[in-house]
Motif scaffolding. Structure first.
Motif, PDB file in Angstrom:
ATOM      1  N   LYS A   1      47.731  43.117  34.733  1.00 42.31           N
ATOM      2  CA  LYS A   1      47.158  42.621  36.039  1.00 42.31           C
ATOM      3  C   LYS A   1      47.036  44.413  36.643  1.00 42.31           C
ATOM      4  O   LYS A   1      45.869  44.345  37.191  1.00 42.31           O
ATOM      5  CB  LYS A   1      48.014  41.980  37.655  1.00 42.31           C
ATOM      6  CG  LYS A   1      46.894  41.633  38.235  1.00 42.31           C
ATOM      7  CD  LYS A   1      48.274  40.432  39.419  1.00 42.31           C
ATOM      8  CE  LYS A   1      47.460  41.046  40.312  1.00 42.31           C
ATOM      9  NZ  LYS A   1      47.447  39.799  41.653  1.00 42.31           N
TER      10      LYS A   1
ATOM     11  N   GLU B   1      52.713  44.259  43.997  1.00 43.20           N
ATOM     12  CA  GLU B   1      53.294  42.803  43.644  1.00 43.20           C
ATOM     13  C   GLU B   1      54.524  42.501  42.960  1.00 43.20           C
ATOM     14  O   GLU B   1      55.506  41.682  43.330  1.00 43.20           O
ATOM     15  CB  GLU B   1      52.967  42.790  41.849  1.00 43.20           C
ATOM     16  CG  GLU B   1      51.323  43.312  42.476  1.00 43.20           C
ATOM     17  CD  GLU B   1      50.132  41.952  42.429  1.00 43.20           C
ATOM     18  OE1 GLU B   1      51.055  40.930  42.125  1.00 43.20           O
ATOM     19  OE2 GLU B   1      49.421  41.910  42.595  1.00 43.20           O
TER      20      GLU B   1
ATOM     21  N   LYS C   1      53.464  40.167  33.152  1.00 39.43           N
ATOM     22  CA  LYS C   1      51.871  39.654  33.589  1.00 39.43           C
ATOM     23  C   LYS C   1      51.359  40.926  34.659  1.00 39.43           C
ATOM     24  O   LYS C   1      50.670  40.967  34.939  1.00 39.43           O
ATOM     25  CB  LYS C   1      51.948  38.016  34.578  1.00 39.43           C
ATOM     26  CG  LYS C   1      51.981  37.632  33.520  1.00 39.43           C
ATOM     27  CD  LYS C   1      52.595  36.199  35.231  1.00 39.43           C
ATOM     28  CE  LYS C   1      52.674  35.130  33.274  1.00 39.43           C
ATOM     29  NZ  LYS C   1      52.748  33.460  34.159  1.00 39.43           N
ATOM     30  N   THR C   2      52.231  41.143  35.463  1.00 37.25           N
ATOM     31  CA  THR C   2      51.903  42.453  36.246  1.00 37.25           C
ATOM     32  C   THR C   2      51.225  43.552  35.872  1.00 37.25           C
ATOM     33  O   THR C   2      50.443  44.621  36.096  1.00 37.25           O
ATOM     34  CB  THR C   2      52.773  42.798  37.027  1.00 37.25           C
ATOM     35  OG1 THR C   2      52.421  42.846  38.555  1.00 37.25           O
ATOM     36  CG2 THR C   2      54.318  43.138  37.181  1.00 37.25           C
TER      37      THR C   2
END
Length: 76
Positions: free
Chosen positions: A65, A39, A61-62
């Protein structure tokens, strides 16, 4: 990820500061570490000169996720 330590430091992000550190259980970390690294690889390929704000936003965000809400996010 440690791989990008220099890039983070240039943006004024100290990855050793507890504000930016997320501790993982070793078994969970190993299983998802490669995905998390990919990512970041993609992020820096698509954003060769990101701002600090973009990096922090992507981190948040990652984290969600890849790791999900484990109660150990830098946001918490």
């Amino acid at each position: 990820p440690q791989k990008y330590r220099n890039r983070f430091e240039k943006l004024g992000i100290n990855i050793d500061n507890p504000e930016h550190v997320v501790w993982r259980k070793s078994e969970g970390h190993r299983a998802k570490n490669a995905e998390h690294g990919k990512e970041w690889d993609t992020f820096f390929k698509e954003n060769p000169s990101p701002t600090k704000e973009q990096v922090i936003e992507f981190r948040d965000k990652t984290e969600q996720k890849v790791w999900g809400n484990m109660g150990d996010s830098p946001l918490q």
